[in-house]
Enzyme design. Structure first.
Site, PDB file in Angstrom:
ATOM      1  N   ASP A 157      10.622 -49.990 -24.222  1.00  0.00           N
ATOM      2  CA  ASP A 157       9.991 -50.182 -22.787  1.00  0.00           C
ATOM      3  C   ASP A 157      11.356 -50.077 -21.929  1.00  0.00           C
ATOM      4  OD1 ASP A 157       8.208 -50.429 -20.819  1.00  0.00           O
ATOM      5  OD2 ASP A 157       8.394 -52.723 -21.194  1.00  0.00           O
ATOM      6  N   ASP A 186       6.567 -35.903 -15.540  1.00  0.00           N
ATOM      7  CA  ASP A 186       7.290 -35.067 -14.476  1.00  0.00           C
ATOM      8  C   ASP A 186       6.097 -34.446 -13.675  1.00  0.00           C
ATOM      9  OD1 ASP A 186       6.018 -32.038 -15.622  1.00  0.00           O
ATOM     10  OD2 ASP A 186       6.276 -33.743 -17.202  1.00  0.00           O
ATOM     11  N   GLU A 234       6.722 -42.396 -22.224  1.00  0.00           N
ATOM     12  CA  GLU A 234       6.153 -41.632 -21.195  1.00  0.00           C
ATOM     13  C   GLU A 234       4.559 -41.656 -21.012  1.00  0.00           C
ATOM     14  OE1 GLU A 234       6.981 -36.926 -19.288  1.00  0.00           O
ATOM     15  OE2 GLU A 234       7.243 -37.264 -21.548  1.00  0.00           O
ATOM     16  N   HIS A 237       8.155 -43.963 -18.545  1.00  0.00           N
ATOM     17  CA  HIS A 237       8.866 -42.800 -18.027  1.00  0.00           C
ATOM     18  C   HIS A 237       8.034 -41.954 -17.219  1.00  0.00           C
ATOM     19  CE1 HIS A 237      12.014 -39.493 -18.517  1.00  0.00           C
ATOM     20  NE2 HIS A 237      10.993 -38.743 -18.400  1.00  0.00           N
TER      21      HIS A 237
END
Length: 754
Positions: free
Chosen positions: A562, A202, A571, A516
């Site tokens: 994956d 993020d 992530e 991710h």
């Protein structure tokens, strides 16, 4: 802009790269290599091996799913010629993957080259290399991934290659959230808090996770400065007089400093949107306000510890960053004072904040870590008492458990601590954890220290942090099995695991391709940003409802997907990458160092010091001891100088023919070191060498006055303690030490092997 594209039809792969007239950067080559290696690869290979390779002197293991074969060959990758043959280990079951496997040990193969493992009835293993500095490229990529995850800066093509992008999240106008108000800063006040790294997949920035991440990079540099001294990562700061690992750490440290309230010393827990951004590039992310959210005790203590550690490291770079070291220490002490006044402010997300929490209600470890770093930096015994060392266990580090970091730093600096510190306790804590981890490693069918409970969110970071703690044990006493167990931790994330994947983007035959990670998903480049460690398998599958693709299995060691949807297993995160940086550098340096001369275990040298002690000591004892050295030297046809002191008084000195004033100077310097450390000078020499350091440039010591070379031994009277030194000079350090030990054994009438 460079373009990377591919077409895959019926197993045929076409890779096309168009570039400007400038040379393709190393990072572009990594991207291309990752794509070529990964597409169409079979993740069910029966032979699991480190897909990158090994140092020549390292332990080299592969894990093989059990079949009819009982032996294996290692073959040259280009010719298929057999270069090594061995027997497979006994079948053993591994509960986390519900497999029965056998170990192939080819450690005796040390010749540099490219190889595969061959077993009758099985497909050959992935290609791997044996070479010096086997992990240098991996290490550089793992550090550069931090640059590629920077906030508030445009990544230019000359540094980022195909991963160039515009700047996102300048964070020069950040609002004070309602949870963070103070007398001086009302809700909605505007702050400037630029720089820093995006924390994970993020686009937010969190102090708690920044603390352990930045510290681990700083520790890697502090422990292995030579490894990083000439590393050029091709980042904007390269060539500015600072090692690039410190340049990268500074990008985050500069941000962390902005997160402290100068009015009271407290530190905001995070800088964040109210909700996560979509899967877009940073410059395309939502334009909604960003906030600093609530001060917390955990964030403030993590900040204090990291700043205190950074302060001692940046003292040496006053010219490059004038005043920074002092500013960091002042910030650390101010944070400590806030935490003392606010010892239990536990962070929980306010109702309107939906991003990562990093909440931690158990704060004893944060207090201990901060106190340890402040004690090392200031020498104030009050900070040592605040550690409550007797109550602090040594544990594998994680963002929520930083007690192990305190022991790492105390062990690193134990020779220079005040008398308040219990050096033996420090050594016991580190070695005790290493003993337990090594025992788990020996008992594991996959030869990893991980147990069932370790397959948690970010399990790959667990195995590497275990490796990092094993390396502390190795640096402490040189036990070979600690180094071997740490090697297995890196082997695991690079392919010797039950999934058959390399969990580092851009490295190995089957690297993770779909982490991710918002930039890797949104940048239109097929290969992900290289050098990232993905989280790894764990059975929770918290993202299952959000994923269009199913997990292939649900066992702890095989529950890995994956796919970009899998934030629970795929992530990336800055705290997961940090031990990858540390372990890859340490294994390169320590394994190479171990191969340069015969290995001496520190435990052997400690045992000598424990056994070679006197019931009483006087002038006649000193005479007998000095004459015994002369007798041994003559018998061996050697020429040495020998000195015996008691309570600072010289009781014996003799220089044999061929010795001179230089030998007297060596005796003085080696004896000074013993008086400073309490250990033999060969112990300190071995300790520093095993740690990859320079024993002729010990931090904090004037090497005109001290010498970390073998030959000086502490004289100890039982029940009284150290009373003097026996010092020999004239031979190589290891031989000087051996002669001193032989003389002590003879005078003490000890005939056991030491």
């Amino acid at each position: 802009m460079k373009k990377l594209s591919y077409n895959k039809t019926d197993g045929d792969l076409t890779l096309s790269i168009s570039v400007s007239n400038t040379a393709v950067s190393a990072i572009n080559q990594l991207a291309a290599a990752a794509l070529l290696l990964a597409l169409g690869a079979d993740a069910s290979a029966a032979i699991r091996v480190n897909q990158l390779g090994f140092e020549p002197q390292s332990e080299k293991l592969a894990v093989v799913t059990d079949g009819a074969a009982s032996s294996f060959d290692v073959v040259a990758a280009d010719t298929g010629k057999t270069v090594f043959s061995g027997k497979l280990g006994a079948p053993a079951s591994w509960k986390p993957s519900a497999e029965t496997v056998r170990v192939a040990d080819f450690s005796a193969l040390k010749t540099p080259g490219e190889y595969r493992i061959k077993i009758d009835g099985q497909a050959q293993s992935d290609r791997f290399v044996i070479r010096a500095d086997a992990y240098r490229a991996l290490n550089a990529a793992a550090i550069k991934s931090y640059y590629l995850n920077r906030s508030g800066i445009a990544l230019l093509p000359q540094y980022a290659g195909v991963y160039a992008r515009p700047a996102g999240h300048p964070d020069d106008k950040v609002l004070v959230h309602a949870s963070a108000v103070s007398k001086q800063r009302a809700e909605g006040s505007v702050l400037s808090s630029p720089k820093g790294w995006y924390d994970a997949g993020d686009y937010n920035k969190y102090i708690v996770n920044s603390g352990i991440s930045t510290y681990t990079l700083l520790a890697a540099f502090e422990h292995f400065p030579q490894y990083f001294a000439k590393q050029n990562l091709s980042i904007p700061e390269s060539g500015n007089g600072l090692p690039d690992i410190l340049n990268e750490a500074l990008w985050n440290l500069d941000w962390m400093l902005t997160m402290q309230d100068p009015n009271d010393g407290g530190v905001y827990h995070k800088l964040t949107n109210k909700s996560f951004d979509g899967m877009v590039m940073p410059d395309q992310a939502q334009q909604a306000p960003r906030y600093v959210v609530q001060k917390s005790t955990a964030a403030t203590l993590d900040f204090a510890a990291t700043m205190a550690a950074a302060s001692r490291i940046f003292k040496a770079y006053e010219q490059q960053r004038p005043g920074l070291s002092a500013r960091m220490m002042a910030a650390a002490e101010a944070a400590w004072q806030w935490a003392q006044a606010n010892p239990a402010v536990v962070f929980r997300n306010p109702s309107d904040i939906k991003t990562g929490e990093y909440g931690d209600a158990h704060l004893d470890d944060e207090f201990a870590w901060a106190a340890a770093e402040l004690y090392i930096g200031t020498g104030k015994d009050s900070y040592y008492r605040a550690i409550k060392a007797e109550q602090l266990p040594a544990t594998t580090p994680a963002w929520s458990d930083v007690g192990g970091l305190a022991w790492i730093s105390l062990a690193q600096h134990r020779a220079h601590l005040t008398p308040a510190a219990d050096r033996k306790l420090i050594e016991r804590r580190i070695d005790g954890l290493a003993v337990n981890l090594a025992a788990s490693w020996r008992d594991s069918a996959y030869r990893v220290a991980m147990q069932d409970k370790d397959f948690v969110w970010g399990s790959n970071a667990v195995v590497l942090n275990q490796a990092m703690m094993l390396l502390q044990g190795y640096r402490l006493n040189g036990k070979a099995e600690y180094l071997q167990a740490a090697q297995s931790g890196l082997d695991y994330v690079l392919g010797r695991n039950a999934t058959g994947y390399s969990f580092v983007t851009g490295f190995g035959a089957r690297p993770a391709m779909h982490p991710h990670h918002r930039p890797s998903e949104a940048d239109k480049v097929a290969a992900p940003v290289p050098g990232f460690l993905v989280g790894g398998p764990q059975a929770g599958q918290q993202d299952k409802k959000d994923c269009p693709a199913p997990y292939p299995a649900n066992l702890p060691a095989t529950s890995y997907l994956d796919h970009v949807c899998s934030y629970a297993s795929n992530e990336i995160a800055i705290n997961w990458n940090a031990p990858l940086v540390y372990v890859s550098a340490a294994l390169d340096q320590l394994t190479a160092g171990a191969s340069m001369e015969q290995k001496v275990e520190l435990s052997t040298l400690i045992h000598q010091e424990q056994v070679l002690q006197f019931d009483s000591f006087n002038n006649d004892t000193a005479l007998a001891l000095g004459l015994k050295v002369i007798e041994l030297a003559r018998a061996a046809g050697k020429s040495v100088s020998v000195n015996v002191t008691q309570d600072g008084t010289m009781l014996f000195y003799h220089g044999m023919p061929g010795t001179n004033a230089d030998n007297a100077n060596w005796i003085r310097r080696k004896s000074n070191l013993v008086n400073r450390t309490g250990h033999s000078s060969f112990y300190t020499h071995t300790e520093v060498k095993n740690a990859g350091g320079d024993y002729d440039a010990l931090p904090g010591l004037d090497m005109k006055e001290f010498a970390a070379h073998g030959g000086s031994f502490p004289l100890v009277v039982k029940g009284k303690g150290r009373i003097g030194t026996l010092t020999v000079s004239g031979l190589p350090g290891a031989e000087d030490h051996a002669m001193a030990v032989a003389a002590l054994k003879a005078v003490l009438n000890i005939d056991t092997k030491l």
